[in-house]
Design a protein around this motif. Sequence first.
Motif, PDB file in Angstrom:
ATOM      1  N   ARG A   1       0.851  -1.195   0.000  1.00  0.00           N
ATOM      2  CA  ARG A   1       0.000   0.000   0.000  1.00  0.00           C
ATOM      3  C   ARG A   1       0.878   1.233   0.000  1.00  0.00           C
ATOM      4  O   ARG A   1       1.896   1.278   0.704  1.00  0.00           O
ATOM      5  CB  ARG A   1      -0.932   0.033   1.223  1.00  0.00           C
ATOM      6  CG  ARG A   1      -1.965  -1.057   1.266  1.00  0.00           C
ATOM      7  CD  ARG A   1      -3.118  -0.714   2.217  1.00  0.00           C
ATOM      8  NE  ARG A   1      -2.704  -0.140   3.476  1.00  0.00           N
ATOM      9  CZ  ARG A   1      -2.303  -0.852   4.541  1.00  0.00           C
ATOM     10  NH1 ARG A   1      -2.230  -2.172   4.468  1.00  0.00           N
ATOM     11  NH2 ARG A   1      -1.965  -0.252   5.664  1.00  0.00           N
ATOM     12  N   VAL A   2       0.453   2.246  -0.781  1.00  0.00           N
ATOM     13  CA  VAL A   2       1.230   3.483  -0.870  1.00  0.00           C
ATOM     14  C   VAL A   2       0.284   4.661  -0.668  1.00  0.00           C
ATOM     15  O   VAL A   2      -0.666   4.853  -1.430  1.00  0.00           O
ATOM     16  CB  VAL A   2       1.939   3.611  -2.236  1.00  0.00           C
ATOM     17  CG1 VAL A   2       2.775   4.892  -2.264  1.00  0.00           C
ATOM     18  CG2 VAL A   2       2.810   2.398  -2.512  1.00  0.00           C
TER      19      VAL A   2
ATOM     20  N   ASP B   1      -4.062   4.693  12.786  1.00  0.00           N
ATOM     21  CA  ASP B   1      -3.991   3.247  13.018  1.00  0.00           C
ATOM     22  C   ASP B   1      -4.415   2.468  11.777  1.00  0.00           C
ATOM     23  O   ASP B   1      -3.860   1.400  11.482  1.00  0.00           O
ATOM     24  CB  ASP B   1      -4.857   2.850  14.217  1.00  0.00           C
ATOM     25  CG  ASP B   1      -4.267   3.344  15.535  1.00  0.00           C
ATOM     26  OD1 ASP B   1      -3.070   3.698  15.542  1.00  0.00           O
ATOM     27  OD2 ASP B   1      -5.000   3.395  16.539  1.00  0.00           O
ATOM     28  N   ASN B   2      -5.374   2.999  11.025  1.00  0.00           N
ATOM     29  CA  ASN B   2      -5.789   2.345   9.779  1.00  0.00           C
ATOM     30  C   ASN B   2      -4.685   2.440   8.732  1.00  0.00           C
ATOM     31  O   ASN B   2      -4.452   1.504   7.962  1.00  0.00           O
ATOM     32  CB  ASN B   2      -7.071   2.985   9.237  1.00  0.00           C
ATOM     33  CG  ASN B   2      -8.287   2.661  10.080  1.00  0.00           C
ATOM     34  OD1 ASN B   2      -8.322   1.636  10.753  1.00  0.00           O
ATOM     35  ND2 ASN B   2      -9.281   3.535  10.064  1.00  0.00           N
ATOM     36  N   LEU B   3      -3.986   3.575   8.725  1.00  0.00           N
ATOM     37  CA  LEU B   3      -2.892   3.762   7.787  1.00  0.00           C
ATOM     38  C   LEU B   3      -1.759   2.773   8.071  1.00  0.00           C
ATOM     39  O   LEU B   3      -1.110   2.265   7.152  1.00  0.00           O
ATOM     40  CB  LEU B   3      -2.389   5.200   7.886  1.00  0.00           C
ATOM     41  CG  LEU B   3      -1.396   5.711   6.844  1.00  0.00           C
ATOM     42  CD1 LEU B   3      -1.587   7.208   6.630  1.00  0.00           C
ATOM     43  CD2 LEU B   3       0.030   5.446   7.284  1.00  0.00           C
ATOM     44  N   LEU B   4      -1.552   2.478   9.364  1.00  0.00           N
ATOM     45  CA  LEU B   4      -0.469   1.572   9.767  1.00  0.00           C
ATOM     46  C   LEU B   4      -0.894   0.104   9.790  1.00  0.00           C
ATOM     47  O   LEU B   4      -0.067  -0.770  10.054  1.00  0.00           O
ATOM     48  CB  LEU B   4       0.031   1.966  11.165  1.00  0.00           C
ATOM     49  CG  LEU B   4       0.694   3.347  11.274  1.00  0.00           C
ATOM     50  CD1 LEU B   4       0.932   3.704  12.726  1.00  0.00           C
ATOM     51  CD2 LEU B   4       1.992   3.370  10.485  1.00  0.00           C
ATOM     52  N   LYS B   5      -2.158  -0.164   9.473  1.00  0.00           N
ATOM     53  CA  LYS B   5      -2.678  -1.520   9.526  1.00  0.00           C
ATOM     54  C   LYS B   5      -1.864  -2.464   8.649  1.00  0.00           C
ATOM     55  O   LYS B   5      -1.586  -2.162   7.486  1.00  0.00           O
ATOM     56  CB  LYS B   5      -4.141  -1.518   9.072  1.00  0.00           C
ATOM     57  CG  LYS B   5      -4.847  -2.849   9.243  1.00  0.00           C
ATOM     58  CD  LYS B   5      -6.309  -2.723   8.817  1.00  0.00           C
ATOM     59  CE  LYS B   5      -7.043  -4.048   8.984  1.00  0.00           C
ATOM     60  NZ  LYS B   5      -8.459  -3.926   8.548  1.00  0.00           N
ATOM     61  N   GLU B   6      -1.444  -3.568   9.228  1.00  0.00           N
ATOM     62  CA  GLU B   6      -0.679  -4.623   8.559  1.00  0.00           C
ATOM     63  C   GLU B   6       0.735  -4.220   8.177  1.00  0.00           C
ATOM     64  O   GLU B   6       1.451  -4.979   7.521  1.00  0.00           O
ATOM     65  CB  GLU B   6      -1.417  -5.119   7.298  1.00  0.00           C
ATOM     66  CG  GLU B   6      -2.769  -5.743   7.582  1.00  0.00           C
ATOM     67  CD  GLU B   6      -3.460  -6.215   6.312  1.00  0.00           C
ATOM     68  OE1 GLU B   6      -2.983  -5.891   5.204  1.00  0.00           O
ATOM     69  OE2 GLU B   6      -4.474  -6.921   6.436  1.00  0.00           O
TER      70      GLU B   6
ATOM     71  N   ASP C   1       4.928  -4.307   3.609  1.00  0.00           N
ATOM     72  CA  ASP C   1       5.515  -2.976   3.445  1.00  0.00           C
ATOM     73  C   ASP C   1       4.454  -1.946   3.056  1.00  0.00           C
ATOM     74  O   ASP C   1       3.648  -2.175   2.142  1.00  0.00           O
ATOM     75  CB  ASP C   1       6.597  -3.014   2.367  1.00  0.00           C
ATOM     76  CG  ASP C   1       7.827  -3.798   2.804  1.00  0.00           C
ATOM     77  OD1 ASP C   1       8.063  -3.879   4.024  1.00  0.00           O
ATOM     78  OD2 ASP C   1       8.536  -4.330   1.935  1.00  0.00           O
ATOM     79  N   VAL C   2       4.472  -0.821   3.775  1.00  0.00           N
ATOM     80  CA  VAL C   2       3.554   0.286   3.517  1.00  0.00           C
ATOM     81  C   VAL C   2       4.390   1.551   3.361  1.00  0.00           C
ATOM     82  O   VAL C   2       5.326   1.791   4.130  1.00  0.00           O
ATOM     83  CB  VAL C   2       2.550   0.462   4.676  1.00  0.00           C
ATOM     84  CG1 VAL C   2       1.698   1.707   4.466  1.00  0.00           C
ATOM     85  CG2 VAL C   2       1.679  -0.771   4.819  1.00  0.00           C
ATOM     86  N   ALA C   3       4.073   2.351   2.351  1.00  0.00           N
ATOM     87  CA  ALA C   3       4.812   3.593   2.124  1.00  0.00           C
ATOM     88  C   ALA C   3       3.925   4.807   2.358  1.00  0.00           C
ATOM     89  O   ALA C   3       2.743   4.806   2.018  1.00  0.00           O
ATOM     90  CB  ALA C   3       5.375   3.630   0.701  1.00  0.00           C
TER      91      ALA C   3
END
Length: 327
Positions: A28-29, A66-71, A76-78
């Motif tokens: 997710r980006v 918290d939703n942005l940081l989910k998983e 990997d999330v950017a």
Amino acid sequence: MLYLVGLGLGDAKDITVKGLEAVRRCRRVYLEAYTSVLTVGKEALEEFYGKELILADREMVEQEADNLLKEADVCDVAFLVVGDPFGATTHSDLVLRAVKLGIPYKVIHNASIMNAVGCCGLQLYNFGETVSIVFWTDTWKPESFFDKIEKNRQNGMHTLCLLDIKVKEQSLENLMKGRKIYEPPRYMSVNQAAEQLLAIIQNRRLQGEKTEITENTICVGLARVGAPDEKIASGTLQEMSTVELGAPLHSLIVTGSMHPLELEMLKLFSVDSSSFENNRTMLQEHGPAFTRGCKLHLLLSASNLQTPPETSKPLIQVTDIHTSLSC
């Protein structure tokens, strides 16, 4: 892993190679969409990065982090930020939330207005505290930023003024009624910022105060720094109130004491060259800070010190003199 990736200041190609590699391997980006803007839209970024972007507005970042940081602990999330990731304290908060949740993070830096502002020729180590100039309303006209500019100037330092951005803002009426209706985006221009500074100067004079900053203070207006159509204009504060630099984003610099090289560089962008040609006016305008700063430093290499046999006095051969005039 949470990646905080700086995008630089211009267009899609300003991302670093390291940043692009990180973006392309993320599941997710998110694109932060409220503290600054690029000269290209979301679609152009998606095409170049090869990734779909999720717009992250202020509400999402500050209230739904918290939703942005989910998983992000298992994939990997950017989080993409125009300029550098730490240009806004909100992003420090995101890091702290990630650490609290046990999510590792990595920051990939890039150019921001904080260092790119050197393009006008003013030396970065001569800048004092950065300030933000906000849009005034009919009932709210803060002046705290002016006091900080005054303090910087008293110390001979330049001030970078970051100008207000209003994106996805609600009117007071819609906010009170809980209606999700947003005002059109607004970006403060250099002339709007200069007009507010001039208004403060006038108000304080009416109160019997003498300000460090006047209509004749040399300032610099910058627009779209880092973009192909970047524009820079230098001149008095009064001249900045009428200068037109085009589309956003804009920044304003109020100068302090200046080195001769800084003055020469600013002349390249002058609205009116006569603003820089009257040394008497410059001396009066800069006052004690100007005269204190005009000190000649002779930097002599130890290798140039010799003691002739006929005397016991050292002979200094001045072969390379560097001058440092903080005017």
